[in-house]
Design a protein around this motif. Structure first.
Motif, PDB file in Angstrom:
ATOM      1  N   ASP A   1      -7.897   0.058  -8.334  1.00  0.00           N
ATOM      2  CA  ASP A   1      -6.935  -0.679  -7.527  1.00  0.00           C
ATOM      3  C   ASP A   1      -5.743   0.238  -7.292  1.00  0.00           C
ATOM      4  N   LEU A   2      -5.398   0.475  -6.024  1.00  0.00           N
ATOM      5  CA  LEU A   2      -4.272   1.327  -5.677  1.00  0.00           C
ATOM      6  C   LEU A   2      -3.241   0.482  -4.940  1.00  0.00           C
ATOM      7  N   PRO A   3      -2.245  -0.031  -5.693  1.00  0.00           N
ATOM      8  CA  PRO A   3      -1.224  -0.858  -5.046  1.00  0.00           C
ATOM      9  C   PRO A   3      -0.476  -0.080  -3.959  1.00  0.00           C
ATOM     10  N   GLN A   4      -0.017  -0.781  -2.947  1.00  0.00           N
ATOM     11  CA  GLN A   4       0.645  -0.165  -1.792  1.00  0.00           C
ATOM     12  C   GLN A   4       1.835   0.708  -2.196  1.00  0.00           C
ATOM     13  N   ASP A   5       2.665   0.235  -3.130  1.00  0.00           N
ATOM     14  CA  ASP A   5       3.846   1.014  -3.510  1.00  0.00           C
ATOM     15  C   ASP A   5       3.469   2.296  -4.259  1.00  0.00           C
ATOM     16  N   VAL A   6       2.368   2.288  -4.971  1.00  0.00           N
ATOM     17  CA  VAL A   6       1.913   3.485  -5.672  1.00  0.00           C
ATOM     18  C   VAL A   6       1.208   4.432  -4.696  1.00  0.00           C
ATOM     19  N   ALA A   7       0.519   3.876  -3.708  1.00  0.00           N
ATOM     20  CA  ALA A   7      -0.218   4.678  -2.727  1.00  0.00           C
ATOM     21  C   ALA A   7       0.712   5.595  -1.932  1.00  0.00           C
ATOM     22  N   GLN A   8       1.974   5.233  -1.815  1.00  0.00           N
ATOM     23  CA  GLN A   8       2.944   6.065  -1.102  1.00  0.00           C
ATOM     24  C   GLN A   8       3.160   7.388  -1.822  1.00  0.00           C
TER      25      GLN A   8
END
Length: 106
Positions: free
Chosen positions: A15-22
């Motif tokens: 799972d790659l949350p949006q805020d971490v994906a940045q």
């Protein structure tokens, strides 16, 4: 544990949350260790800013630190095969070891 019948056996789900994906840009790293952990602090150094700010800290068991080293070595080899040798300005070539081999003294 999610038992998805369509997922190939042995494949991990991440799972790659949006805020971490940045992601976080870091151009400086400090690595320290104890007998049980390696600590990697990733920081950003900016021109005209006297103090670096640590953007991320990763704590690894020694076995995982070594696995990370091997994965980085493999990926750098792949990168250089595809895009060419990575040049590091103003740095003489050396081995991954903290000492140069072949310059022994008695």
């Amino acid at each position: 544990m999610d038992n998805n019948p369509n997922q190939p056996k042995g494949q991990l789900q991440i799972d790659l949350p949006q805020d971490v994906a940045q992601g976080e840009y870091a151009n400086f790293a400090v690595i320290t260790h104890s007998s049980s952990d390696f600590v990697l602090d990733f920081a950003r150094m900016l021109p005209g800013v006297p103090k670096m700010q640590v953007k991320s800290r990763v704590i690894l068991a020694p076995e995982h630190a070594k696995r990370l080293l091997m994965a980085l070595q493999e990926n750098i080899m792949r990168y250089e095969r595809e895009f060419g040798k990575i040049q590091i300005p103003n740095q003489e070539s050396r081995t991954i070891a903290p000492f140069n081999i072949g310059k022994g003294e008695a």
